[in-house]
Motif scaffolding. Structure first.
Motif, PDB file in Angstrom:
ATOM      1  N   LYS A  73       0.841  -1.209   0.000  1.00  6.31           N
ATOM      2  CA  LYS A  73       0.000   0.000   0.000  1.00  6.31           C
ATOM      3  C   LYS A  73       0.871   1.253   0.000  1.00  6.31           C
ATOM      4  CE  LYS A  73      -3.907  -2.061   0.133  1.00  6.31           C
ATOM      5  NZ  LYS A  73      -4.072  -2.479  -1.235  1.00  6.31           N
ATOM      6  N   LEU A  74       0.584   2.144  -0.952  1.00  5.32           N
ATOM      7  CA  LEU A  74       1.297   3.435  -1.012  1.00  5.32           C
ATOM      8  C   LEU A  74       0.314   4.541  -0.622  1.00  5.32           C
ATOM      9  CD1 LEU A  74       3.335   2.988  -4.317  1.00  5.32           C
ATOM     10  CD2 LEU A  74       4.297   3.336  -2.033  1.00  5.32           C
ATOM     11  N   PRO A  75       0.841   5.664  -0.130  1.00  8.86           N
ATOM     12  CA  PRO A  75      -0.092   6.735   0.283  1.00  8.86           C
ATOM     13  C   PRO A  75      -0.689   7.504  -0.902  1.00  8.86           C
ATOM     14  CG  PRO A  75       2.202   7.359   0.720  1.00  8.86           C
ATOM     15  CD  PRO A  75       2.242   5.974   0.201  1.00  8.86           C
ATOM     16  N   VAL A  76      -0.591   6.970  -2.111  1.00  8.19           N
ATOM     17  CA  VAL A  76      -1.238   7.596  -3.279  1.00  8.19           C
ATOM     18  C   VAL A  76      -2.102   6.534  -3.955  1.00  8.19           C
ATOM     19  CG1 VAL A  76       0.536   9.334  -3.834  1.00  8.19           C
ATOM     20  CG2 VAL A  76       0.785   7.000  -4.717  1.00  8.19           C
ATOM     21  N   PRO A  77      -3.189   6.927  -4.602  1.00  9.30           N
ATOM     22  CA  PRO A  77      -3.986   5.911  -5.303  1.00  9.30           C
ATOM     23  C   PRO A  77      -3.216   5.299  -6.480  1.00  9.30           C
ATOM     24  CG  PRO A  77      -4.898   8.132  -5.623  1.00  9.30           C
ATOM     25  CD  PRO A  77      -3.712   8.288  -4.740  1.00  9.30           C
ATOM     26  N   VAL A  78      -3.300   3.963  -6.619  1.00  9.77           N
ATOM     27  CA  VAL A  78      -2.556   3.258  -7.682  1.00  9.77           C
ATOM     28  C   VAL A  78      -3.539   2.485  -8.553  1.00  9.77           C
ATOM     29  CG1 VAL A  78      -0.781   1.524  -8.192  1.00  9.77           C
ATOM     30  CG2 VAL A  78      -0.597   2.926  -6.117  1.00  9.77           C
ATOM     31  N   THR A  84       0.126  -4.003 -19.897  1.00 12.04           N
ATOM     32  CA  THR A  84       1.413  -4.446 -19.350  1.00 12.04           C
ATOM     33  C   THR A  84       1.219  -5.635 -18.401  1.00 12.04           C
ATOM     34  OG1 THR A  84       1.946  -2.115 -19.371  1.00 12.04           O
ATOM     35  CG2 THR A  84       3.570  -3.558 -18.367  1.00 12.04           C
ATOM     36  N   VAL A  85       0.129  -5.566 -17.622  1.00 13.61           N
ATOM     37  CA  VAL A  85      -0.145  -6.671 -16.690  1.00 13.61           C
ATOM     38  C   VAL A  85      -0.372  -7.969 -17.471  1.00 13.61           C
ATOM     39  CG1 VAL A  85      -1.804  -7.557 -15.001  1.00 13.61           C
ATOM     40  CG2 VAL A  85      -1.037  -5.182 -14.868  1.00 13.61           C
ATOM     41  N   LEU A  86      -1.118  -7.847 -18.610  1.00 15.72           N
ATOM     42  CA  LEU A  86      -1.383  -9.019 -19.443  1.00 15.72           C
ATOM     43  C   LEU A  86      -0.074  -9.569 -20.017  1.00 15.72           C
ATOM     44  CD1 LEU A  86      -3.994 -10.464 -20.249  1.00 15.72           C
ATOM     45  CD2 LEU A  86      -3.848  -9.291 -22.453  1.00 15.72           C
ATOM     46  N   GLN A  87       0.790  -8.615 -20.467  1.00 15.26           N
ATOM     47  CA  GLN A  87       2.081  -9.061 -21.015  1.00 15.26           C
ATOM     48  C   GLN A  87       2.863  -9.843 -19.952  1.00 15.26           C
ATOM     49  OE1 GLN A  87       3.920  -5.473 -22.367  1.00 15.26           O
ATOM     50  NE2 GLN A  87       2.661  -5.404 -24.227  1.00 15.26           N
ATOM     51  N   MET A 135       2.211   0.212 -13.010  1.00 20.47           N
ATOM     52  CA  MET A 135       1.544   1.048 -11.994  1.00 20.47           C
ATOM     53  C   MET A 135       1.299   2.448 -12.554  1.00 20.47           C
ATOM     54  SD  MET A 135       3.763   0.027  -8.679  1.00 20.47           S
ATOM     55  CE  MET A 135       2.800  -0.043  -7.213  1.00 20.47           C
ATOM     56  N   ARG A 136       0.082   2.901 -12.344  1.00 13.37           N
ATOM     57  CA  ARG A 136      -0.245   4.276 -12.762  1.00 13.37           C
ATOM     58  C   ARG A 136      -0.575   5.035 -11.490  1.00 13.37           C
ATOM     59  NH1 ARG A 136       2.031   2.909 -16.333  1.00 13.37           N
ATOM     60  NH2 ARG A 136       1.388   2.429 -18.449  1.00 13.37           N
ATOM     61  N   MET A 137       0.284   6.075 -11.170  1.00 17.47           N
ATOM     62  CA  MET A 137       0.093   6.805  -9.900  1.00 17.47           C
ATOM     63  C   MET A 137       0.836   8.137  -9.991  1.00 17.47           C
ATOM     64  SD  MET A 137       2.735   4.347  -7.922  1.00 17.47           S
ATOM     65  CE  MET A 137       4.255   3.947  -8.735  1.00 17.47           C
ATOM     66  N   THR A 213      -5.738   6.256 -19.060  1.00 16.35           N
ATOM     67  CA  THR A 213      -6.409   5.482 -20.114  1.00 16.35           C
ATOM     68  C   THR A 213      -5.842   4.077 -20.088  1.00 16.35           C
ATOM     69  OG1 THR A 213      -4.747   6.277 -21.650  1.00 16.35           O
ATOM     70  CG2 THR A 213      -6.894   7.394 -21.738  1.00 16.35           C
ATOM     71  N   GLN A 214      -6.630   3.079 -20.391  1.00 13.97           N
ATOM     72  CA  GLN A 214      -6.236   1.654 -20.378  1.00 13.97           C
ATOM     73  C   GLN A 214      -5.819   1.159 -19.001  1.00 13.97           C
ATOM     74  OE1 GLN A 214      -6.406   0.320 -23.414  1.00 13.97           O
ATOM     75  NE2 GLN A 214      -5.714   1.838 -24.913  1.00 13.97           N
ATOM     76  N   SER A 215      -6.157   1.876 -17.965  1.00 20.09           N
ATOM     77  CA  SER A 215      -5.712   1.378 -16.667  1.00 20.09           C
ATOM     78  C   SER A 215      -6.917   1.009 -15.806  1.00 20.09           C
ATOM     79  CB  SER A 215      -4.826   2.393 -15.963  1.00 20.09           C
ATOM     80  OG  SER A 215      -5.621   3.400 -15.416  1.00 20.09           O
ATOM     81  N   VAL A 216      -6.691   0.066 -14.907  1.00 17.33           N
ATOM     82  CA  VAL A 216      -7.763  -0.353 -14.004  1.00 17.33           C
ATOM     83  C   VAL A 216      -7.261  -0.280 -12.574  1.00 17.33           C
ATOM     84  CG1 VAL A 216      -9.091  -1.915 -15.490  1.00 17.33           C
ATOM     85  CG2 VAL A 216      -7.025  -2.750 -14.375  1.00 17.33           C
TER      86      VAL A 216
END
Ligand code: ADP
Length: 496
Positions: A73-78, A84-87, A135-137, A213-216
């Protein structure tokens, strides 16, 4: 809002981390189990096990890494870039299929395990970093190159030992406890690799809005969902492996039963064949003698004037031979009825004389000089007269045929009997063709013959008769030419 440049301190969710360890151990166990199935199968089933096994293992490895990431857990939303996860998932499947393929090969040399370990290590280590790059954050990852290198070394070392362990376990089905122990070791190695990778990463707040975009984003519920699906897939793999192993064991039992049936049939056919051969052999000899004596009688009768005395002698001989043939048949019937041989006290010297008399015609025809030295004074044995006559007759006829096969030199047959305190020993010695070393080893085997019309049963039957009487029959070469067949029989109880 955290100011840009601040180093973010993360924390681990102990529940998710524990589950990631469980997944690591379960994947390792499934890998060890599936490796055995891939190895045991061939053709289409091999391909199916390799594919399904790689997918199951790939899901396990990937999910372990990904859930461990989610447990951090990071103190920012991730959120995560799903491509990339699929790859990273495909990388995990590829590394797994390479591992399973290598483990299923015939050999696992150190060099092969090393090569495979390096390839797999370079596949598994990036998997972890790919998940980080996904990771998108509002922060960026900085990597400590020393620790990154260490995590790669860990991945290679882990892959190397995993290959060797899996290779060792692929054939063992019983050592479940050692398999579980190894799965724990492998699971811990995977975790060590992952957490070294985590330690190599520092997260610095960037203040830049991420491209979403493209992130979940994955909720706690989503994480648990991933874990459950993973465990289900691994469970399914283990269940299929169990079913496959049962099926294989059943197929093996079936094949074994079939082989046993065939073996029993072959055995029965062989013993029937042997029996038929021995009957033919034992009957043919007296029948041949009957024909000889009867022809001789006819010749004497055809003389002008007919020699009635000789004719009578030859006819009597024919009757004696016929009686012997019928006695042999009676003995074989007794044998088939599992009756014990008619044992009685016999003078072995007398049996020798009878056998010589039976072979009289052949001896005369082949111009063999018989020398007998029956000096065994106490030659009483306990035995079956007809059987022992068969043995002696067989040895005598063989000796005559051996002598007849040489053109020059002495044509002798010497029969001697001697005694010591416990046995009577008889030797039948000839100056015939003799035996090579190879023959010495093989002549007592059934069907071994060097004669054009031989059956090769006489000596094997003779040996079994002598052994059935508690004695021994063997042969030695005679110098300069010929063979010496010798046998011993225990003296009858109470014989001097
Ligand atoms: P068969 O007489 O039908 O060949 P045997 O079992 O009685 O069967 O003998 C097997 C083989 O052993 C013979 O073919 C022959 O080669 C060898 N043999 C037996 N007795 C002698 C002997 N006295 N001298 C040389 N060879 C012998």
């Amino acid at each position: 809002m955290i100011p840009a440049g601040t180093t973010l301190t993360g924390s681990y969710d102990p529940f998710i981390v524990t589950l990631s360890v469980v997944i690591a151990v379960a994947s390792s166990y499934a890998a060890l189990d599936v490796a055995g199935r891939v190895t045991a199968n061939k053709g289409g089933r091999f391909a199916a096990w390799l594919t399904c096994g790689s997918v199951a293992m790939g899901i396990g490895i990937w999910s372990m890494h990904f859930t461990a990431m989610l447990g951090f857990k990071l103190p920012v939303p991730v959120s995560y870039d799903w491509r990339t996860v699929l790859q990273s998932f495909f990388v995990a499947v590829l590394a797994s299929s390479l591992a399973l393929y290598l483990v299923s090969r015939k050999k696992m040399s150190r060099a092969r395990a090393m090569g495979g370990g390096v390839m797999m290590g370079f596949g598994i280590a990036p998997l972890h970093y790919m998940d980080m790059l996904a990771m998108r954050m509002r922060a960026e990852c900085r990597f400590n190159s020393m620790l990154v290198a260490m995590s790669v070394v860990f991945a290679i070392a882990f892959s190397y030992s995993a290959l060797r362990i899996a290779f060792y376990f692929r054939d063992t089905t019983t050592e479940a406890r050692r398999k579980i122990g190894s799965a724990f070791f492998m699971g811990s190695a995977i975790c060590a690799m992952h957490y070294t990778g985590m330690a190599a990463t520092t997260f610095i707040a960037s203040g830049v809005e991420p491209d979403l975009t493209q992130s979940v984003s994955v909720s706690v519920l989503g994480t648990i969902g991933i874990i459950i699906v993973t465990l289900l897939v691994l469970g399914l793999a283990l269940l299929s492996s169990l079913v496959d192993r049962r099926y294989e064991a059943q197929a093996f039992q079936l094949a074994l039963a079939q082989a046993n049936m065939e073996l029993a049939y072959v055995g029965r056919a062989a013993s029937l064949g042997e029996l038929a051969m021995s009957i033919a052999h034992e009957i043919n000899q007296p029948l041949g003698a009957v024909v000889n004596s009867a022809s001789a009688a006819l010749r004497w009768l055809a003389n002008e004037p007919p020699n009635l005395q000789e004719a009578r002698g030859a006819a009597t001989q024919a009757v004696r031979e016929s009686n012997r043939a019928s006695e042999v048949i009676a003995r074989i019937r007794a044998l088939l009825k599992k009756e014990t041989p008619r044992m009685g006290r016999l003078d072995l010297n007398e049996v020798i004389r009878e056998a010589l008399a039976l072979a009289g015609n052949e001896i005369a025809k082949c111009r063999v000089v018989v020398k007998s030295d029956l000096s065994a004074t106490a030659s009483t044995v306990s035995g079956d007269r007809v059987q022992l006559q068969q043995v002696l007759f067989n040895l005598i006829i063989n000796a005559i045929e051996a002598v007849n096969a040489v053109k020059d030199g002495p044509r002798e047959l010497r029969i001697t009997s001697t005694t010591d305190s416990s046995v009577v020993q008889v030797s039948v010695e000839d100056t015939g063709v003799g035996l090579g070393q190879e023959d010495l080893d093989r002549i007592f085997h059934p069907f071994y013959t060097t004669k054009r019309d031989g059956i090769g049963m006489g000596l094997s039957i003779s040996r079994s008769i002598i052994e059935g009487h508690g004695g021994q029959l063997w042969v030695v070469s005679r110098s300069p030419r010929g063979a010496i067949f010798q046998f011993t029989l225990p003296k009858a109880d109470g014989a001097e």
